[in-house]
Design a protein around this motif. Structure first.
Motif, PDB file in Angstrom:
ATOM      1  N   LEU A 186      19.376  22.596  57.265  1.00 45.75           N
ATOM      2  CA  LEU A 186      18.846  22.762  55.912  1.00 45.75           C
ATOM      3  C   LEU A 186      18.299  21.449  55.346  1.00 45.75           C
ATOM      4  CD1 LEU A 186      21.476  25.213  54.456  1.00 45.75           C
ATOM      5  CD2 LEU A 186      19.107  25.706  55.071  1.00 45.75           C
ATOM      6  N   ASN A 187      18.968  20.339  55.598  1.00 51.17           N
ATOM      7  CA  ASN A 187      18.450  19.064  55.103  1.00 51.17           C
ATOM      8  C   ASN A 187      17.157  18.669  55.809  1.00 51.17           C
ATOM      9  OD1 ASN A 187      20.169  18.164  52.946  1.00 51.17           O
ATOM     10  ND2 ASN A 187      21.793  17.969  54.455  1.00 51.17           N
ATOM     11  N   SER A 188      17.026  19.042  57.075  1.00 51.60           N
ATOM     12  CA  SER A 188      15.756  18.747  57.759  1.00 51.60           C
ATOM     13  C   SER A 188      14.649  19.702  57.318  1.00 51.60           C
ATOM     14  CB  SER A 188      15.931  18.802  59.278  1.00 51.60           C
ATOM     15  OG  SER A 188      16.221  20.111  59.702  1.00 51.60           O
ATOM     16  N   ALA A 189      15.014  20.894  56.851  1.00 51.63           N
ATOM     17  CA  ALA A 189      14.025  21.864  56.369  1.00 51.63           C
ATOM     18  C   ALA A 189      13.795  21.742  54.865  1.00 51.63           C
ATOM     19  CB  ALA A 189      14.481  23.279  56.710  1.00 51.63           C
ATOM     20  N   ALA A 190      14.387  20.735  54.227  1.00 51.68           N
ATOM     21  CA  ALA A 190      14.298  20.607  52.772  1.00 51.68           C
ATOM     22  C   ALA A 190      12.854  20.460  52.298  1.00 51.68           C
ATOM     23  CB  ALA A 190      15.141  19.429  52.295  1.00 51.68           C
ATOM     24  N   GLY A 191      12.039  19.721  53.029  1.00 51.68           N
ATOM     25  CA  GLY A 191      10.635  19.553  52.645  1.00 51.68           C
ATOM     26  C   GLY A 191       9.875  20.868  52.698  1.00 51.68           C
ATOM     27  N   PHE A 192      10.084  21.621  53.772  1.00 49.17           N
ATOM     28  CA  PHE A 192       9.454  22.940  53.902  1.00 49.17           C
ATOM     29  C   PHE A 192       9.904  23.860  52.773  1.00 49.17           C
ATOM     30  CE2 PHE A 192      10.288  27.292  55.406  1.00 49.17           C
ATOM     31  CZ  PHE A 192       8.979  27.738  55.526  1.00 49.17           C
ATOM     32  N   LEU A 193      11.221  23.895  52.523  1.00 46.85           N
ATOM     33  CA  LEU A 193      11.749  24.768  51.476  1.00 46.85           C
ATOM     34  C   LEU A 193      11.228  24.357  50.102  1.00 46.85           C
ATOM     35  CD1 LEU A 193      15.413  25.081  52.769  1.00 46.85           C
ATOM     36  CD2 LEU A 193      13.683  26.873  52.762  1.00 46.85           C
ATOM     37  N   ARG A 194      11.117  23.064  49.865  1.00 45.87           N
ATOM     38  CA  ARG A 194      10.599  22.583  48.586  1.00 45.87           C
ATOM     39  C   ARG A 194       9.145  23.023  48.386  1.00 45.87           C
ATOM     40  NH1 ARG A 194       9.516  16.381  46.833  1.00 45.87           N
ATOM     41  NH2 ARG A 194       9.331  16.755  44.609  1.00 45.87           N
ATOM     42  N   GLY A 195       8.354  22.934  49.456  1.00 44.68           N
ATOM     43  CA  GLY A 195       6.962  23.380  49.376  1.00 44.68           C
ATOM     44  C   GLY A 195       6.848  24.865  49.102  1.00 44.68           C
ATOM     45  N   GLU A 196       7.680  25.656  49.756  1.00 51.18           N
ATOM     46  CA  GLU A 196       7.663  27.104  49.524  1.00 51.18           C
ATOM     47  C   GLU A 196       8.101  27.433  48.100  1.00 51.18           C
ATOM     48  OE1 GLU A 196       6.582  29.651  51.609  1.00 51.18           O
ATOM     49  OE2 GLU A 196       5.780  27.932  52.705  1.00 51.18           O
ATOM     50  N   LEU A 197       9.100  26.706  47.623  1.00 54.31           N
ATOM     51  CA  LEU A 197       9.551  26.918  46.247  1.00 54.31           C
ATOM     52  C   LEU A 197       8.448  26.568  45.250  1.00 54.31           C
ATOM     53  CD1 LEU A 197      13.174  25.492  46.400  1.00 54.31           C
ATOM     54  CD2 LEU A 197      12.528  27.871  45.979  1.00 54.31           C
ATOM     55  N   ALA A 198       7.692  25.511  45.544  1.00 57.36           N
ATOM     56  CA  ALA A 198       6.607  25.100  44.646  1.00 57.36           C
ATOM     57  C   ALA A 198       5.528  26.177  44.558  1.00 57.36           C
ATOM     58  CB  ALA A 198       6.013  23.779  45.124  1.00 57.36           C
ATOM     59  N   ARG A 199       5.327  26.923  45.653  1.00 58.76           N
ATOM     60  CA  ARG A 199       4.344  28.005  45.635  1.00 58.76           C
ATOM     61  C   ARG A 199       4.850  29.209  44.824  1.00 58.76           C
ATOM     62  NH1 ARG A 199       2.448  25.456  49.975  1.00 58.76           N
ATOM     63  NH2 ARG A 199       3.693  25.910  51.784  1.00 58.76           N
ATOM     64  N   LYS A 200       6.166  29.428  44.861  1.00 59.55           N
ATOM     65  CA  LYS A 200       6.725  30.605  44.195  1.00 59.55           C
ATOM     66  C   LYS A 200       7.059  30.367  42.723  1.00 59.55           C
ATOM     67  CE  LYS A 200       8.821  32.581  48.321  1.00 59.55           C
ATOM     68  NZ  LYS A 200       8.608  34.018  48.245  1.00 59.55           N
ATOM     69  N   ILE A 201       7.509  29.158  42.408  1.00 60.10           N
ATOM     70  CA  ILE A 201       7.933  28.835  41.047  1.00 60.10           C
ATOM     71  C   ILE A 201       6.955  27.820  40.479  1.00 60.10           C
ATOM     72  CG2 ILE A 201       9.780  27.918  39.604  1.00 60.10           C
ATOM     73  CD1 ILE A 201      11.732  28.595  41.870  1.00 60.10           C
ATOM     74  N   LYS A 202       6.383  28.132  39.356  1.00 61.71           N
ATOM     75  CA  LYS A 202       5.397  27.246  38.738  1.00 61.71           C
ATOM     76  C   LYS A 202       6.094  26.205  37.867  1.00 61.71           C
ATOM     77  CE  LYS A 202       2.060  29.451  40.567  1.00 61.71           C
ATOM     78  NZ  LYS A 202       1.699  28.998  41.884  1.00 61.71           N
ATOM     79  N   LEU A 203       6.322  25.037  38.468  1.00 59.05           N
ATOM     80  CA  LEU A 203       6.901  23.902  37.755  1.00 59.05           C
ATOM     81  C   LEU A 203       5.999  22.696  37.939  1.00 59.05           C
ATOM     82  CD1 LEU A 203      10.690  23.998  38.752  1.00 59.05           C
ATOM     83  CD2 LEU A 203       9.724  24.501  36.527  1.00 59.05           C
ATOM     84  N   ARG A 204       5.985  21.847  36.947  1.00 59.42           N
ATOM     85  CA  ARG A 204       5.197  20.622  37.080  1.00 59.42           C
ATOM     86  C   ARG A 204       5.818  19.717  38.127  1.00 59.42           C
ATOM     87  NH1 ARG A 204       5.193  17.145  32.564  1.00 59.42           N
ATOM     88  NH2 ARG A 204       3.476  15.886  32.170  1.00 59.42           N
ATOM     89  N   ILE A 205       7.127  19.648  38.136  1.00 57.90           N
ATOM     90  CA  ILE A 205       7.859  18.835  39.101  1.00 57.90           C
ATOM     91  C   ILE A 205       8.840  19.745  39.830  1.00 57.90           C
ATOM     92  CG2 ILE A 205       9.479  16.929  39.383  1.00 57.90           C
ATOM     93  CD1 ILE A 205       8.436  15.825  36.722  1.00 57.90           C
ATOM     94  N   MET A 206       8.730  19.792  41.154  1.00 59.47           N
ATOM     95  CA  MET A 206       9.698  20.551  41.936  1.00 59.47           C
ATOM     96  C   MET A 206      10.769  19.566  42.415  1.00 59.47           C
ATOM     97  SD  MET A 206      10.887  23.333  43.113  1.00 59.47           S
ATOM     98  CE  MET A 206       9.611  24.443  42.616  1.00 59.47           C
ATOM     99  N   PRO A 207      12.017  19.817  42.088  1.00 57.50           N
ATOM    100  CA  PRO A 207      13.083  18.878  42.467  1.00 57.50           C
ATOM    101  C   PRO A 207      13.230  18.743  43.975  1.00 57.50           C
ATOM    102  CG  PRO A 207      13.892  20.576  40.961  1.00 57.50           C
ATOM    103  CD  PRO A 207      12.525  20.966  41.356  1.00 57.50           C
TER     104      PRO A 207
END
Length: 133
Positions: free
Chosen positions: A74-95
């Motif tokens: 999961l920590n190695s996939a954190a970047g991928f998951l963050r990118g997918e979350l950014a596509r699904k959730i409209k936030l100015r900053i994705m944590p």
């Protein structure tokens, strides 16, 4: 007066729901056990989110090994998951995502066993304090 449901709490709840779906359907790694996202805590500045997970071991692994492997995946996939979350959730900053093992369930299980042991001991050795009049 009731406490307000803050923006960071709403974001944390949304991240928890979306991450559970993404981990289940998008992360395809055989080292990953059955993962449950138990809690997400987002910093006030939305810079980081701490994701707490529980792991059920699969394929005959012991629990400690499954936890370590799942956290690595999961920590190695954190970047991928963050990118997918950014596509699904409209936030100015994705944590940024930081994954941790949630020890509260294990701690609760341990306390439960201690309480049961104390009750068993109490029942085996009843207190002989009787009122003498």
């Amino acid at each position: 007066m009731a406490r307000d449901y803050s923006r960071t709490e709403r974001i944390a709840d949304q991240l928890q729901r979306e991450l559970a779906q993404l981990i289940q359907f998008e992360v395809k790694d055989p080292r990953l056990g059955m993962v449950t996202v138990s809690h997400v805590k987002v910093s006030k500045d939305l810079g980081f989110s701490d994701v707490y997970i529980t792991v059920m071991p699969l394929n005959g692994k012991d629990e400690a090994e499954a936890i370590v492997d799942s956290l690595k995946v999961l920590n190695s996939a954190a970047g991928f998951l963050r990118g997918e979350l950014a596509r699904k959730i409209k936030l100015r900053i994705m944590p940024q995502l930081r994954f941790h093992f949630d020890e509260t369930i294990e701690r609760g299980r341990h306390l439960h066993h201690l309480i049961e042991a104390a009750i068993r001991q109490e029942n085996q050795n009843p207190n002989n304090d009787t009122d003498e009049e």
